[in-house]
Write an enzyme that holds these catalytic residues in place. Sequence first.
Site, short mmCIF file in Angstrom:
data_model
loop_
_atom_site.label_atom_id
_atom_site.label_comp_id
_atom_site.label_asym_id
_atom_site.label_seq_id
_atom_site.Cartn_x
_atom_site.Cartn_y
_atom_site.Cartn_z
N ASN A 244 0.86 -1.18 0.00
CA ASN A 244 0.00 0.00 0.00
C ASN A 244 0.90 1.23 0.00
O ASN A 244 1.15 1.85 1.02
CB ASN A 244 -0.91 -0.02 1.23
CG ASN A 244 -1.96 1.05 1.19
OD1 ASN A 244 -1.93 1.93 0.35
ND2 ASN A 244 -2.89 0.98 2.10
N GLY B 282 -2.03 2.41 4.73
CA GLY B 282 -0.72 2.87 4.31
C GLY B 282 -0.73 4.25 3.69
O GLY B 282 -1.75 4.95 3.73
N ARG C 50 -0.97 5.33 0.72
CA ARG C 50 -2.00 5.56 -0.30
C ARG C 50 -3.36 5.78 0.36
O ARG C 50 -4.09 6.71 0.03
CB ARG C 50 -2.07 4.40 -1.28
CG ARG C 50 -3.09 4.59 -2.39
CD ARG C 50 -3.03 3.44 -3.38
NE ARG C 50 -3.35 2.19 -2.77
CZ ARG C 50 -4.53 1.58 -2.86
NH1 ARG C 50 -5.49 2.13 -3.55
NH2 ARG C 50 -4.74 0.43 -2.30
N CYS C 51 -3.72 4.95 1.33
CA CYS C 51 -5.02 5.09 2.00
C CYS C 51 -5.14 6.44 2.70
O CYS C 51 -6.19 7.06 2.68
CB CYS C 51 -5.23 3.99 3.02
SG CYS C 51 -5.59 2.38 2.32
N MET C 52 -4.09 6.87 3.34
CA MET C 52 -4.16 8.09 4.13
C MET C 52 -4.21 9.34 3.26
O MET C 52 -4.52 10.41 3.74
CB MET C 52 -2.98 8.17 5.08
CG MET C 52 -3.06 7.11 6.16
SD MET C 52 -1.78 7.30 7.39
CE MET C 52 -0.31 7.07 6.43
#
Length: 135
Positions: free
Chosen positions: A79, A122, A124-126
Amino acid sequence: VFTQIDVDKFTIHPAIMGTLQVFKLTPGKNAGEVEIEEMNDTLEHILAKALGIDAVKLIPCGGGDPIAAAREQWNDGSNTLAVAPGKICVYQRNNVTNDVLYKEGMELLVVPSAELSRGRGGPRCMSMPFWREDL
C-alpha cells in the site's frame, strides 16, 4: 493489496495472484445505465488491458517470501503512494519489500512508521481523496 507505482508496475500482495473474477463497469448508452463486463483472467492481463499496454510487472510484497509477505502486508507493504511514475512513498519498516522496490529502480520516499503503521492504512489510503477535480 496492490498499488500502481509506475506506468507499467504495481506492488502486490501475493495472495491475490492467479485467476480473478473482475467486473468492469462503464457508463451505458442511456443516462443512468451501466454496462457490466465480467472478466476472468490474471491480474496482469486485466491491468494491461485496462491500461492499453502489452504487459505489466507485478512486484510482490515481501519479495516472494511468504513469511515476509504476510508480515510486511500487515504493515501495508503493498500500500504505497505514487507521487510520480517510479517515485513512491513507502513505510520504513517494510525492509524486504523496500529493498525489492529499490532494486526494481523505484525512487523511494521512506516514511518513518514505527507507530504510524499500527493505525492500519498505508500512505495511499491516508492520502486518497474521495473526490478529485478535473485538472
